[in-house]
Each structure stands twice: as C-alpha cells, then as structure tokens.
Write an enzyme that holds these catalytic residues in place. Structure first.
Site, PDB file in Angstrom:
ATOM      1  N   CYS A 136     -23.783  24.140  -6.205  1.00  0.00           N
ATOM      2  CA  CYS A 136     -25.772  23.886  -5.465  1.00  0.00           C
ATOM      3  C   CYS A 136     -25.874  23.200  -5.055  1.00  0.00           C
ATOM      4  O   CYS A 136     -26.340  23.090  -3.928  1.00  0.00           O
ATOM      5  CB  CYS A 136     -25.622  22.889  -7.271  1.00  0.00           C
ATOM      6  SG  CYS A 136     -27.773  22.776  -7.600  1.00  0.00           S
ATOM      7  N   CYS A 151     -27.854  25.750  -4.534  1.00  0.00           N
ATOM      8  CA  CYS A 151     -29.393  26.013  -4.539  1.00  0.00           C
ATOM      9  C   CYS A 151     -30.197  24.705  -3.330  1.00  0.00           C
ATOM     10  O   CYS A 151     -30.760  25.594  -2.545  1.00  0.00           O
ATOM     11  CB  CYS A 151     -29.548  24.283  -5.401  1.00  0.00           C
ATOM     12  SG  CYS A 151     -28.585  25.479  -7.026  1.00  0.00           S
ATOM     13  N   LYS A 184     -29.841  26.204   0.210  1.00  0.00           N
ATOM     14  CA  LYS A 184     -30.368  27.743   0.711  1.00  0.00           C
ATOM     15  C   LYS A 184     -32.111  27.394   0.376  1.00  0.00           C
ATOM     16  O   LYS A 184     -32.793  28.310   1.357  1.00  0.00           O
ATOM     17  CB  LYS A 184     -29.956  28.760  -0.812  1.00  0.00           C
ATOM     18  CG  LYS A 184     -30.905  29.475  -1.210  1.00  0.00           C
ATOM     19  CD  LYS A 184     -32.346  28.821  -1.872  1.00  0.00           C
ATOM     20  CE  LYS A 184     -32.180  28.873  -3.450  1.00  0.00           C
ATOM     21  NZ  LYS A 184     -31.410  28.948  -4.538  1.00  0.00           N
ATOM     22  N   TYR A 197     -30.138  36.887  -8.172  1.00  0.00           N
ATOM     23  CA  TYR A 197     -31.398  36.118  -7.345  1.00  0.00           C
ATOM     24  C   TYR A 197     -30.818  35.628  -5.985  1.00  0.00           C
ATOM     25  O   TYR A 197     -31.598  35.466  -5.162  1.00  0.00           O
ATOM     26  CB  TYR A 197     -30.583  34.631  -8.160  1.00  0.00           C
ATOM     27  CG  TYR A 197     -30.415  34.473  -9.421  1.00  0.00           C
ATOM     28  CD1 TYR A 197     -31.470  33.456  -9.248  1.00  0.00           C
ATOM     29  CD2 TYR A 197     -30.554  34.838 -10.803  1.00  0.00           C
ATOM     30  CE1 TYR A 197     -31.939  32.755 -11.127  1.00  0.00           C
ATOM     31  CE2 TYR A 197     -30.912  34.843 -11.346  1.00  0.00           C
ATOM     32  CZ  TYR A 197     -31.852  33.494 -12.153  1.00  0.00           C
ATOM     33  OH  TYR A 197     -32.192  32.996 -13.347  1.00  0.00           O
ATOM     34  N   GLU A 215     -32.787  36.058  -2.088  1.00  0.00           N
ATOM     35  CA  GLU A 215     -33.646  34.674  -2.156  1.00  0.00           C
ATOM     36  C   GLU A 215     -32.663  35.078  -0.511  1.00  0.00           C
ATOM     37  O   GLU A 215     -33.604  34.682   1.056  1.00  0.00           O
ATOM     38  CB  GLU A 215     -32.510  34.057  -2.424  1.00  0.00           C
ATOM     39  CG  GLU A 215     -33.109  32.907  -3.634  1.00  0.00           C
ATOM     40  CD  GLU A 215     -32.507  32.540  -4.622  1.00  0.00           C
ATOM     41  OE1 GLU A 215     -33.583  31.518  -5.152  1.00  0.00           O
ATOM     42  OE2 GLU A 215     -31.362  31.812  -4.193  1.00  0.00           O
ATOM     43  N   HIS A 224     -59.916  23.798 -11.049  1.00  0.00           N
ATOM     44  CA  HIS A 224     -60.046  24.573 -10.183  1.00  0.00           C
ATOM     45  C   HIS A 224     -60.578  24.185  -8.940  1.00  0.00           C
ATOM     46  O   HIS A 224     -60.575  22.613  -8.537  1.00  0.00           O
ATOM     47  CB  HIS A 224     -61.739  24.825 -10.430  1.00  0.00           C
ATOM     48  CG  HIS A 224     -62.081  26.701 -10.293  1.00  0.00           C
ATOM     49  ND1 HIS A 224     -61.570  27.481  -9.796  1.00  0.00           N
ATOM     50  CD2 HIS A 224     -63.352  26.420  -8.768  1.00  0.00           C
ATOM     51  CE1 HIS A 224     -63.040  27.802  -9.317  1.00  0.00           C
ATOM     52  NE2 HIS A 224     -63.213  27.661  -8.692  1.00  0.00           N
ATOM     53  N   GLU A 239     -54.902  27.449 -12.727  1.00  0.00           N
ATOM     54  CA  GLU A 239     -55.574  27.972 -13.473  1.00  0.00           C
ATOM     55  C   GLU A 239     -56.026  29.008 -14.582  1.00  0.00           C
ATOM     56  O   GLU A 239     -56.996  29.642 -15.713  1.00  0.00           O
ATOM     57  CB  GLU A 239     -56.639  27.520 -13.264  1.00  0.00           C
ATOM     58  CG  GLU A 239     -57.520  28.490 -12.517  1.00  0.00           C
ATOM     59  CD  GLU A 239     -59.056  28.170 -11.912  1.00  0.00           C
ATOM     60  OE1 GLU A 239     -59.732  27.487 -12.442  1.00  0.00           O
ATOM     61  OE2 GLU A 239     -59.339  28.057 -10.522  1.00  0.00           O
TER      62      GLU A 239
END
Ligand code: NDP
Length: 458
Positions: free
Chosen positions: A43, A48, A51, A177, A181, A434, A439
């Site tokens: 990772c 992760c 990347k 994945y 990516e 908002h 939302e």
C-alpha cells in the site's frame, strides 16, 4: 523467562504486519519484524499511496481545462512526468522512515532480510535462526502476469509507478481496480490508452449500473476499451511493443501493462513444510481469529485473500494484537466495508450491489444520474451516478453506490449509516447540504421502475 527469543515474529512489514507488531509491542510483547523489501509494504510503497499521488497529479490537467469555463486563462500548461515521479519518491522515502520509526518506537526489532519458517517456532533470516512463541505471516500479495508469449515484455503496477518517461501509447490488460486506475492516470496526462478486458464491462463484481456508467465515462475521456478481448501475445521491436489480440487485431504501443490480478505471496516461506494449509489460490487458510492450521502461527492481510484492502489488513492486525497480547478478544466484522476505485471519475461503494441483493432480498432501487455543478460551466461531458439498493421488507439500505467526483469522500460517511443499519426512511429524514452532489443521496424519493439497463454485465 521465555524459552523463545521473541514473543512474536512478524514476516512482512506492510500495513497489516506493522499495525499488529506495533500494537503487540505497545502491550509489552517482544517483537521482531522481518521485511525483505521496503518497510511499508504494497500500500505505502507500491500501491495505494503512490497510485493516489499520481491520480491527484494527473487530475490537474482536467482542472486546468475546466477552469477556462470559469474565466481563467491558463496557457502553456505542460506536465513533467519525471518531476512527478521524483516528488512521489521523496514522499515514499519520508513514509518509509516514518514506518521504521513507528516500529522501533514501539520497541520492535526490524530485521531486513527474507524470512523462511524452519519449524513452527523458528524463522531463518540472513543465515540466523530466530525463535518466537507466535509467528505472524503478513507477506501480502504480488501481481500475476498471464502465461502468454512475450509476458516478459509486460510491466505491472510495480513498474508503472516508476517509469522514467510517460508512455505516449499504452495498452493495459485487465479491467479491475488497478487497470482502470492506471488507465485514468495515463489518459489524464495525455497518453493514448487502450484497455483490453475479457468481460463486457470493467470492474466485475461491482453493481451493473456502476460498471456501465464508469465504462461510458472512461470512453468519453478517450480511453479505448477493447471489450470481450484478450491479449494473446506481446512482441518487441526496438522501442515498440505489439500486443496481439485474440480477434486477430494488434495494438502498437510504447508500453504493455498487465493488471490481471494479484496472488498471495506464500511461496518460498516454508509454510507448507510446517503444516500451514493453503487454499487453491495459494492463500493461507485462517479462522475468524486469523489463526492458521498451525496453532501458534497466524496470518492476515492480502496473504489470506479475504477482503484485499489496506484498512481491512490494518483492522485484522489490530484485532490480532488485541486478542493475542491484550487479553481482549476481537474478531473482524466483514459486513459493509466501503471501498473505492480511484479511476477518473472515481467509484465508491458500500454494501450490496443490486445483483447480489436480488439473490436474497426483494429490493427497491433508487437511482439518479446528473451533471455535477462544476460541469455546467466547465462544459465537460461528465455525469455522476448515485444509487441506493433498499430492502423492501425492512426498509434497510443494503447498498450505496456512486461514480463521480469525491465519491470515496462521500461514501465513507454513508458507510457509518449502513454499519448502523440505517433505513431508507432515515435517509429521507436527513436534510441535505445544498448545493452539493452528496445531497442527492438523501433526496432520491421515487424508486426506479425499470430494472438495471442491460441487466447483469458479464
Ligand atoms: P482485480 O481482481 O481487481 O482485477 C483483475 C482483472 O484482470 C479483471 O478485470 C479480470 O477479468 C482480469 N483478468 C484476470 N485474469 C485474467 C486473464 N487470465 N486474462 C485476462 N484477464 C484476466 O485485480 P487488480 O490487479 O486490479 O487488483 C488486485 C486487488 O488489489 C483488487 O482486487 C483489490 O482488492 C486490490 N486493490 C484495491 C485498490 C483500491 O482499494 N482502490 C486499488 C488497487 C488494488 P474479469 O473481470 O473478467 O474477471
């Protein structure tokens, strides 16, 4: 006085191994951590973190384009790939030093070398034998390159993070994945990107709407998707690589990348020899306490091939340490773990896909697709997808899905709601913020009457 050198020997200083070892040390255990590569593991060093830095770096190109719609004039913007790689490497050096400090700060002994089990309590490393009452296997996984002619010409994500120059043309094999990516990174920086996927859509296992929506967005960004195709061979001539596809066509590129999955790193560790059972994928078989088939040997993270995500490995490590070294038995709950794919736009989900939910529940589907506010002025043709899968009987929200900017940041909060068993009525009773994209998750009032367009993707 213990008859062993250590209370715990951990093989593998990745996210899971480091967390388990640090916590065990904090609870008073004498711990040795063996690592044959960089401290931090996949990772932090090869996954992760680097990347995501490249994803952020690449995405500035779109921000620059989008800014024009808001009155900015930004001429002559260029990108320097070696500068990005150098900056990323500097950050990884910092992180590796920080991880080493975390280990030594917890009183752990770090041993750089390749550990091999000699027996159930002994690990051989650098020609020395170290013994421990408990042993933890946390060796992670490694990319699998398909067995095709010319496979030696293919790079994996390991090398893609360190390329000296950005390829002008790249073909990426796989639709998971890593494939989407990296396709996003290279495309956003201007490369011609081909994605060869054996399925009809990217991201097998994800919700069908998510797969279809993302695929459409990738195509709109100019990624050329060769669906229901495989690369049958790769040849090299000078600096040019030719990827032959199984329909007889060929792609001439500067780089061919394999992103066809990862396998648990269990070879050459002496695991089978001491009686540790591996499954048909080579993963260490463990029980709910991360215990292997040898009573004092444990395993966690990707090497066990449960849910192969860093935060899962970290939590498995935490619970192992609590259970074994703090008299506080803890087991991992694998339900409703949110995840994200840092494609461009990103995907994030928590809970069940519509297809999986329908196998066991009568469901209502709430879905919306809209142009995010930024693109009303930027002019970019990009849409966001949001979807809720709701159990009609209990009104519980079974799944939340999003493809669009900030999806991982938004879904993380919804993961708490799902963990708490939130119902659709509670989503409806929540007042939105908002104007945000988020939302929309609390304002989808009417279920959609049509099934997923196109049905389940193959
Ligand atoms: P994935 O399992 O996600 O995807 C593998 C891809 O390769 C799929 O598209 C699959 O096709 C294809 N494939 C597999 N074998 C072959 C073959 N023999 N020929 C052709 N295509 C093939 O693997 P990745 O390598 O992308 O990632 C590994 C794991 O790492 C992920 O599952 C995830 O757990 C983790 N990860 C998580 C990330 C995150 O959280 N953001 C980022 C990166 C990795 P098909 O769809 O047909 O099965």
């Amino acid at each position: 006085m213990t008859r062993f050198d250590y209370d715990l020997i951990t093989i593998g200083a990745g996210s899971g191994g480091v967390r388990a070892s640090r916590m065990a040390g904090k609870y008073g255990a004498k711990v040795a951590v063996i690592e044959h590569s960089r401290v931090g593991g996949t990772c932090v060093m090869r996954g992760c973190v680097p990347k995501k830095l490249l994803v952020i770096g690449a995405h500035f190109g779109e921000y620059i384009d989008d800014a024009r719609g808001f009155g900015w004039t930004i001429d002559g913007a260029t990108h320097d790939w070696p500068a990005l790689i150098a900056a990323k490497d500097k950050e990884l050096d910092r992180l590796e030093a920080a991880y080493k400090n975390l280990l030594t700060g917890a009183g752990n002994t770090l041993v750089q070398g390749h550990g091999v089990l000699a027996d159930a309590h002994t690990v051989e490393v650098n020609g020395k034998r170290l013994t421990a009452e408990k042993i933890l296997i946390a060796t992670g996984g490694w990319p699998v390159v398909p067995e095709i002619p010319g496979r030696e010409h293919m790079i994996t994500s390991n090398e893609a993070l360190d390329l000296k120059q950005r390829p002008q043309r790249i073909v990426i094999f796989g639709g998971g994945y890593i494939a989407v990516e990296f396709a996003g990174i290279f495309r956003a920086l201007g490369s011609e990107v081909h994605l060869v996927i054996r399925a009809s859509h990217v991201l097998r296992g994800f919700d069908g709407d998510v797969r279809a929506h993302l695929q459409n967005e990738l195509i709109k960004k100019g990624i050329k998707i060769h669906a229901s195709r495989k690369i049958s061979s790769v040849t090299k001539s000078g600096a040019v690589f030719t990827a032959a596809l199984d329909d007889g066509s060929a792609l001439m590129v500067d780089c061919v990348m394999s992103a066809t999955g990862r396998a648990p790193s269990t070879a050459k560790l002496g695991l089978k020899e001491v009686g540790i059972a591996l499954n048909d994928k080579g993963a260490v078989v463990v029980d709910g306490w991360s215990g292997s088939t040898v009573q004092n040997i444990f395993a966690l993270g990707d090497v066990t091939d449960r849910i192969n995500l860093t935060p899962v490995a970290i939590n498995e490590g935490r619970m192992f340490a609590e259970t074994q070294f703090n008299k506080n038995p803890m087991r991992m709950d694998y339900a409703n773990i949110a995840s994200a794919v840092f494609s461009q736009p990103p995907v994030s989900v928590v809970g069940l896909s519509e297809e999986d939910a329908r196998k066991t529940h009568d469901v209502a589907i709430f879905r919306t697709s809209f142009k995010p506010m930024i693109h009303t002025l930027s002019g970019r043709d990009q849409r966001t997808l949001m979807k809720l899968v709701v159990d009609k009987k209990s009104d519980r929200v079974l799944g939340c899905h999003m493809v669009g900017d900030d999806a991982p940041e938004i879904i993380q909060g919804l993961a708490v709601a799902l963990k708490a068993g939130a119902t659709k009525s509670q989503f409806d009773a929540t007042v939105g913020i908002h104007p945000t994209a988020a939302e929309e998750f609390v304002t989808m009032r009417e279920p959609v009457s049509t099934p997923t367009p196109g049905g389940e993707k193959k």
